[in-house]
Every structure is written in structure tokens, then in C-alpha cells.
Design a protein around this motif. Structure first.
Motif, PDB file in Angstrom:
ATOM      1  N   UNK A 284       2.867 114.433  16.031  1.00  8.94           N
ATOM      2  CA  UNK A 284       1.559 115.087  15.961  1.00  8.94           C
ATOM      3  C   UNK A 284       0.637 114.636  17.080  1.00  8.94           C
ATOM      4  N   UNK A 285       0.556 113.321  17.287  1.00  9.31           N
ATOM      5  CA  UNK A 285      -0.376 112.800  18.292  1.00  9.31           C
ATOM      6  C   UNK A 285       0.156 112.994  19.716  1.00  9.31           C
ATOM      7  N   UNK A 286       1.457 113.088  19.876  1.00  9.85           N
ATOM      8  CA  UNK A 286       2.025 113.348  21.195  1.00  9.85           C
ATOM      9  C   UNK A 286       1.673 114.767  21.658  1.00  9.85           C
ATOM     10  N   UNK A 287       1.630 115.707  20.696  1.00 12.92           N
ATOM     11  CA  UNK A 287       1.352 117.109  21.016  1.00 12.92           C
ATOM     12  C   UNK A 287      -0.123 117.481  20.877  1.00 12.92           C
TER      13      UNK A 287
ATOM     14  N   UNK B 259       2.091 107.800  20.188  1.00  8.82           N
ATOM     15  CA  UNK B 259       1.985 109.210  20.549  1.00  8.82           C
ATOM     16  C   UNK B 259       0.904 109.455  21.573  1.00  8.82           C
ATOM     17  N   UNK B 260      -0.243 108.820  21.381  1.00 12.61           N
ATOM     18  CA  UNK B 260      -1.353 108.966  22.331  1.00 12.61           C
ATOM     19  C   UNK B 260      -0.976 108.388  23.692  1.00 12.61           C
TER      20      UNK B 260
ATOM     21  N   UNK C 108       1.762 110.756  30.333  1.00 11.24           N
ATOM     22  CA  UNK C 108       2.600 111.883  30.764  1.00 11.24           C
ATOM     23  C   UNK C 108       4.082 111.496  30.772  1.00 11.24           C
ATOM     24  N   UNK C 109       4.496 110.837  29.700  1.00 10.17           N
ATOM     25  CA  UNK C 109       5.906 110.464  29.559  1.00 10.17           C
ATOM     26  C   UNK C 109       6.638 111.608  28.873  1.00 10.17           C
ATOM     27  N   UNK C 110       7.513 112.278  29.587  1.00 10.21           N
ATOM     28  CA  UNK C 110       8.193 113.438  28.979  1.00 10.21           C
ATOM     29  C   UNK C 110       9.314 113.002  28.039  1.00 10.21           C
TER      30      UNK C 110
ATOM     31  N   UNK D 169      15.896 114.206  22.674  1.00 12.00           N
ATOM     32  CA  UNK D 169      14.973 113.303  21.978  1.00 12.00           C
ATOM     33  C   UNK D 169      13.988 114.106  21.138  1.00 12.00           C
ATOM     34  N   UNK D 170      13.484 115.214  21.702  1.00 21.19           N
ATOM     35  CA  UNK D 170      12.571 116.070  20.943  1.00 21.19           C
ATOM     36  C   UNK D 170      13.242 116.597  19.682  1.00 21.19           C
ATOM     37  N   UNK D 171      14.509 116.981  19.805  1.00 18.44           N
ATOM     38  CA  UNK D 171      15.237 117.494  18.642  1.00 18.44           C
ATOM     39  C   UNK D 171      15.383 116.409  17.571  1.00 18.44           C
ATOM     40  N   UNK D 172      15.673 115.190  18.006  1.00 12.14           N
ATOM     41  CA  UNK D 172      15.793 114.077  17.062  1.00 12.14           C
ATOM     42  C   UNK D 172      14.453 113.790  16.385  1.00 12.14           C
TER      43      UNK D 172
END
Length: 300
Positions: A47-50, A169-170, A176-178, A183-186
Motif C-alpha cells: 500500500x505505502x509503496x504504491x 514501503x515509503x 525509486x527502488x523498482x 517480486x511484485x507477484x510474490x
């Protein structure tokens, strides 16, 4: 009836956990710890990453603390008038002030508002967890003659993985760490498992709660504060907040949620009127099936 269609699926998952606990007998503490330390921090990180941060988050923080201390003041007034001792007042605060945003409020908001609403519900959940593991633990410890409330609160904050998930997440977003697709799927898989798991855990926790030595008069006052006064205070506070109308609706709805299940653990740990706090959790959760549709009708 339309609003009941939102609540009934939520309660069905609670019942699943309740029946499973009664018939099979799991260890809800182990599953709850797993959800708290493994699943929920990933959901919060996601949530906080996005998130796109703006002043709304500041207002949500001010609102959460404002609601908390307004309700504590109301409980202190009730305790003074009714002649409650320190343990009874602290137990009343645990039962009346802290709402179940995680196990209950978040899935309800998801069903009412979809993914956009879920985002704000998770942010409110994180802020509420910070309030609970500081102010909540303080009053739980204050009700025990053997504990230091301030030290206990500080230790609880350090141990809260949800807070670290938010911070991480922040940091990832602003640095700007992609994240790679794998990893996103996990992250998405674990995050999606968090909400149904904590809902089942709540059902298990409710199955272990007893209504022994029910203090009917005090319980009635606690339910009145939690299920009626809390959303009314929330409504008044939102009148002064320059935020989106949907965010205001989510604030009021989450304020109307029943007693947080975590307060039962705090009450048991510090022996702060645990029977009363447990009773308030069970009864308020049951009554919310009737009270929440009324809140929905007014707010939505």
C-alpha cells in the motif's frame, strides 16, 4: 437489505474461523502471529509503496489521534460519574475506544468502495495500530499494578511489524527502488492472503471468548460509546477536515466498527479487566451486524 449483503460475506468468514476453532481447535495465537508478522506487513508495504502521498495522510493521522483522545475523555467522564476504579476505567477504555479496523473494517471498506477505498482503509489501519500499540498498551499497563505503561508502550512500538512495513514501503517509493515483476507477484500473493487470514483469525478469537461474570450495566455503556458515540464523534471531526468525501465516509464507517480484538490480548497480558474487555469484543462484534447497516444508510 443491500447493506446486509456487504456484511454477511464478512460474517461468513468470521463464522468459518469460529466453527473451525470450536470443532477442530487450532492455535489462534500462532496463526495470528503469522498474520501479524508475515502477511500484514507485506500488505502494508504494498500500500505505502504504491501510495501517492498528500495532505490527506496528515489529516487522517490527526483525525485518528483526535478520535482516540475524544473517546478516552468521554470514558473518563463516564468512569467519574459511575465511580469506576482505575482498573475498571482502563478496561472501559480498551473496550470502548479502539475499533477493529484490521480484521473487520478493512474488508468491509473493500466491499463497499473497492480497491480505492481499501487503500485508505489500510492507511487508517496502520495509524490505528500505532495508536493501539502506544495509547492502548499504555492504558492496559496502567490498569495493572505491576507494569510500567510508558516502557511497555515503547517496547510495543518497536515490536510492531506493520509500522516497519509502512516505513519500508515509503523508503522504497522515495528512493525509486523498482520491484521486478516476480517480486511484485510474490508481494501481491502474500498481500492478498492477509485480509482473509486475519478475518478467520478473528472468528477463532471470538470462539475462545467467554461471557462469564457479565457486567451488564458497564457493558451497555461501553457498547453505546463504541457503536454509537464513536461514529458520531467521527462525523463531527470530519466536518473540519478538507479531505475527499469518500475518505470522510471511510473514517466514519471504520469508527463504527466493534471493539478491536487486540485489546483482549492486551487486557489478558496486563490483567486489566480481561473478562469485561473480552465480553465487549464478542458482543460488539455480534451487534455490529445490526448497527453497521444503520451507519451505512446515514453515511452513504
Amino acid at each position: 437489505m443491500e447493506f446486509l449483503k456487504v456484511l454477511l460475506p464478512v460474517f461468513a468468514i468470521f463464522v468459518l474461523g469460529y466453527v473451525g476453532q470450536k470443532k477442530i481447535g487450532f492455535d489462534p495465537k500462532t496463526i495470528s502471529t503469522m498474520a501479524l508478522y508475515l502477511l500484514t506487513p507485506v500488505l502494508v508495504f504494498q500500500t505505502f509503496y504504491n501510495a501517492v502521498f498528500d495532505r490527506t495522510y496528515l489529516y487522517m493521522t490527526l483525525y485518528t489521534f483526535g478520535l482516540c483522545f475524544a473517546l478516552i475523555l468521554i470514558v473518563y467522564i463516564i468512569g467519574y460519574v459511575r465511580g469506576y476504579n482505575n482498573v475498571e476505567t482502563c478496561g472501559m477504555i480498551l473496550a470502548s475506544v479502539f475499533m477493529n479496523n484490521g480484521n473487520y473494517g478493512t474488508p468491509v471498506v473493500l466491499m463497499l468502495f473497492g480497491a480505492v477505498g481499501l487503500h485508505y482503509a489500510i492507511v487508517l489501519m496502520v495509524i490505528q495500530q500505532m495508536v493501539m500499540c502506544t495509547v492502548g498498551v499504555y492504558y492496559a499497563a496502567k490498569g495493572s499494578p505491576d507494569a510500567d505503561g510508558i516502557r511497555s508502550a515503547v517496547r510495543a512500538v518497536y515490536r510492531m511489524p506493520i509500522v516497519y512495513g509502512a516505513i519500508l514501503g515509503v523508503l522504497f517509493q522515495y528512493a525509486h527502488i523498482p520491484l521486478s515483476n516476480s517480486v511484485k507477484e510474490a508481494v501481491n500473493l502474500v498481500a492478498n492472503a492477509a485480509i482473509p487470514t486475519v478475518m478467520i483469525v478473528l472468528g477463532m478469537q471470538l470462539a475462545n471468548i467467554s461471557l462469564r461474570n457479565l457486567a451488564k450495566s458497564k457493558l451497555s455503556l461501553s457498547l453505546l460509546v463504541k457503536l454509537l458515540v464513536s461514529p458520531l464523534v467521527a462525523y463531527v471531526l470530519t466536518l473540519f477536515l478538507p479531505v475527499d468525501p469518500m475518505v470522510k465516509q471511510i473514517m466514519i464507517i471504520t469508527a463504527a466498527m466493534p471493539t478491536a480484538a487486540n485489546t483482549t490480548m492486551y487486557a489478558l497480558q496486563y490483567n486489566t479487566d480481561p473478562d469485561f474487555v473480552s465480553s465487549a469484543t464478542l458482543v460488539s462484534t455480534s451487534l455490529s451486524l445490526a448497527t453497521l447497516p444503520l451507519v451505512f444508510m446515514v453515511v452513504l
